[in-house]
Design a protein around this motif. Structure first.
Motif, PDB file in Angstrom:
ATOM      1  N   GLY A  58      45.587  34.121  46.378  1.00  0.00           N
ATOM      2  CA  GLY A  58      44.489  33.939  45.432  1.00  0.00           C
ATOM      3  C   GLY A  58      44.634  34.914  44.285  1.00  0.00           C
ATOM      4  N   HIS A  59      43.544  35.081  43.552  1.00  0.00           N
ATOM      5  CA  HIS A  59      43.418  36.061  42.472  1.00  0.00           C
ATOM      6  C   HIS A  59      44.674  36.118  41.595  1.00  0.00           C
ATOM      7  N   CYS A  60      45.295  37.296  41.472  1.00  0.00           N
ATOM      8  CA  CYS A  60      46.360  37.509  40.491  1.00  0.00           C
ATOM      9  C   CYS A  60      47.725  37.016  40.972  1.00  0.00           C
ATOM     10  N   SER A  85      38.266  47.160  37.409  1.00  0.00           N
ATOM     11  CA  SER A  85      36.880  46.695  37.448  1.00  0.00           C
ATOM     12  C   SER A  85      36.744  45.294  38.035  1.00  0.00           C
ATOM     13  N   ASP A  86      37.809  44.483  38.015  1.00  0.00           N
ATOM     14  CA  ASP A  86      37.689  43.140  38.598  1.00  0.00           C
ATOM     15  C   ASP A  86      37.623  43.179  40.136  1.00  0.00           C
ATOM     16  N   HIS A  87      37.699  44.392  40.684  1.00  0.00           N
ATOM     17  CA  HIS A  87      37.559  44.576  42.140  1.00  0.00           C
ATOM     18  C   HIS A  87      36.357  45.458  42.502  1.00  0.00           C
ATOM     19  N   MET A  88      35.744  46.077  41.480  1.00  0.00           N
ATOM     20  CA  MET A  88      34.730  47.098  41.773  1.00  0.00           C
ATOM     21  C   MET A  88      33.341  46.800  41.227  1.00  0.00           C
ATOM     22  N   SER A 104      39.939  48.271  46.912  1.00  0.00           N
ATOM     23  CA  SER A 104      41.405  48.341  46.939  1.00  0.00           C
ATOM     24  C   SER A 104      41.957  49.265  45.862  1.00  0.00           C
ATOM     25  N   HIS A 105      41.366  49.213  44.676  1.00  0.00           N
ATOM     26  CA  HIS A 105      41.874  50.059  43.582  1.00  0.00           C
ATOM     27  C   HIS A 105      40.848  50.115  42.471  1.00  0.00           C
ATOM     28  N   ARG A 106      41.123  50.891  41.457  1.00  0.00           N
ATOM     29  CA  ARG A 106      40.104  51.275  40.482  1.00  0.00           C
ATOM     30  C   ARG A 106      39.857  50.236  39.399  1.00  0.00           C
ATOM     31  N   GLY A 163      44.505  43.233  47.608  1.00  0.00           N
ATOM     32  CA  GLY A 163      43.623  43.085  46.450  1.00  0.00           C
ATOM     33  C   GLY A 163      44.389  42.563  45.260  1.00  0.00           C
ATOM     34  N   CYS A 164      45.228  43.410  44.680  1.00  0.00           N
ATOM     35  CA  CYS A 164      45.992  43.015  43.488  1.00  0.00           C
ATOM     36  C   CYS A 164      47.483  43.293  43.649  1.00  0.00           C
ATOM     37  N   SER A 165      47.884  43.942  44.732  1.00  0.00           N
ATOM     38  CA  SER A 165      49.302  44.211  45.025  1.00  0.00           C
ATOM     39  C   SER A 165      50.040  44.892  43.876  1.00  0.00           C
TER      40      SER A 165
HETATM   41 ZN    ZN Z   1      42.799  42.300  40.181  1.00  0.00          ZN
END
Ligand code: ZN
Ligand code: ZN
Length: 349
Positions: A269-271, A98-101, A94-96, A213-215
Motif C-alpha cells: 500500500g501507501h508509497c 507527517s503523512d504517518h503522524m 514509524s518515522h517523523r 510504514g514507508c520503508s
Molecule cells: Zn509515507
C-alpha cells in the motif's frame, strides 16, 4: 460492490506446524491487520488520502501503527471501522514524516497516556536527551555567559511536539512484547539520509508478519532484519517506498522479495507505487493481497480456509500518486526524474 472487503491469507496452521517447530507467539484465529489510512481503497465509508495507518490485532494485543496524514480524515476512518482508540496496547510511529503522524493528536485526545514507540532521533520531534558532557565548556567565562550558569544538568532533555505524551524512543531493534519486534533502521537515501524508521515484525507460527510504514531504509534491508528473527516471511504489508522508482529498480526489489527472501504474501500500500503494484501482482499472482483503506487482512490458524476474493488490481480504484511529493523529495522523485531526463531528455522536463 461490498462496502468493506475482508481478505484472508495464510496457509492453515497444521501445514505450517508440519514444516518444523513452531517458534512464534500464539496467534489467535481473529488476528488481523486493518488498513485505516491510504490513498486508495474500495470502502465508501472511508476517506482516501496520502498517508498510512493500520491497526494490527495479534496475540491479544491491539497495536496502532502510524496515524495518517490528516487528523480529521484519520478520525473519520477510525470511526467508520468502529476502532476503539481508548483500548490500545500501544502505538508505533514509524518515522517523523507527517503523512504517518498527523492523526496522533486525535489518538491523544481519546487516549492521552497511551504508550507510543517512535524512533530515537537527536533533537527529534518525539523528544530526546543527551548527556550535558556533549558540549565543550569554557570555565574562564563568567556564569552569566555560560549555559545553565556553568552548572548544566547531567542529562539534557529535548522536547517533543506532543508534550505530555507517553513516548518511548527506540534506538535499536527491540522485542517490545513476546514475538513482537520493532525493527529500527536508518535511511541512507538522498533526501532522507539519517531518517530513522521503525517497522513492526510479528513472529507467528506461519512466519513473520511484517508491517512497514514507508520503508525509507529500503524494503530489502527491513526484510533482511525480519528474516533474522525468522527466515520465513509470511506477509509484508504497508509502504515499500518505490513510488518513483524506475522499472529496473522495481524489478530488482520484486525479485529479491520473491526469490531471495521467498516472501509468501505481499499486501502493498501507501508509497509502494502504481508500477510496483503491477510488478508485484505479476510476480506474486494470487499471493498479492489487495490492501486498500478499509481492507482487513486476516491471518492465523484457519485463515487460509477462509481465503476471500482474488487480489484483482483494479485500475479505477488506484489513484495517481504522482501529484504528491512535488515540493520535497521524500520519495526520491526529483532524483529519479533527473536521472530519467539525463538518460532520455537532455533538456530536462
Ligand atoms: Zn509515507
Ligand atoms: Zn516517509
Amino acid at each position: 460492490m461490498k462496502l468493506s472487503t475482508t481478505m484472508f491469507i495464510v496457509a492453515a496452521f497444521s501445514s505450517a506446524a508440519a514444516m518444523g517447530p513452531v517458534t512464534g507467539v500464539a496467534v489467535a484465529a481473529d488476528s488481523q491487520i486493518t488498513i485505516l489510512y491510504d490513498a486508495f481503497g474500495k470502502d465508501t465509508a472511508m476517506r482516501r488520502d496520502w498517508g498510512f495507518s493500520a491497526l494490527i490485532e495479534v496475540a491479544g494485543k491491539r497495536i496502532l501503527f502510524d496515524t495518517g496524514n490528516d487528523r480529521d480524515i484519520f478520525a473519520t476512518n477510525v470511526k467508520a471501522k468502529g476502532v476503539d482508540l481508548s483500548n490500545l496496547d500501544f502505538v508505533v510511529l514509524s518515522h517523523r514524516h507527517s503523512d504517518h503522524m498527523a492523526g496522533l493528536s486525535h489518538v491523544l485526545s481519546v487516549n492521552p497516556k497511551v504508550k507510543i514507540y517512535a524512533p530515537r532521533e537527536g533533537f527529534g520531534i518525539f523528544g530526546s536527551s543527551l548527556p550535558s558532557s556533549f558540549y565543550r565548556k569554557d570555565e574562564s567565562l563568567p556564569p552569566q555567559m555560560r549555559y545553565y550558569d556553568g552548572k548544566p544538568p547531567e542529562v539534557m532533555t529535548f522536547g517533543t511536539a506532543w508534550q505530555g505524551a507517553n513516548f518511548e524512543v527506540i534506538e535499536k531493534t527491540t522485542e517490545v512484547a513476546p514475538g513482537i519486534t520493532l525493527i529500527a533502521l536508518v535511511s541512507d537515501a538522498p533526501g532522507t539520509r539519517e531518517l530513522r524508521e521503525l517497522s513492526l515484525a510479528v513472529d507467528t507460527p506461519d512466519g513473520v508478519v511484517l508491517l512497514v510504514g514507508c520503508s525509507h531504509p529500503g524494503i530489502e534491508k527491513i526484510v533482511e532484519a525480519a528474516a533474522a528473527i525468522n527466515p520465513k516471511i509470511h506477509l509484508i504489508a504497508g509502504g515499500f517506498h518505490l513510488v518513483a522508482a524506475p522499472d529496473d529498480a522495481i524489478a530488482n526489489i520484486v525479485a529479491t522479495l520473491k526469490d531471495t527472501f521467498r516472501v509468501e504474501n505481499v499486501a502493498p500500500g501507501h508509497c509502494t507505487g502504481e508500477p510496483t503494484f503491477a510488478a508485484l501482482k505479476r510476480a506474486f499472482g494470487n499471493r498479492y493481497i489487495y490492501a486498500g483503506v478499509g481492507t482487513s487482512l486476516s491471518f492465523g490458524p484457519g485463515a487460509g480456509e477462509r481465503r476471500g476474493e482474488g487480489p484483482a488490481l483494479e485500475q479505477d480504484e488506484i489513484i495517481t500518486y504522482r501529484r504528491f511529493a512535488r515540493h520535497e523529495d521524500p520519495f526520491g522523485l526529483l532524483q529519479a526524474r533527473s536521472l530519467r531526463s539525463r538518460l532520455s531528455q537532455p533538456q530536462g522536463e
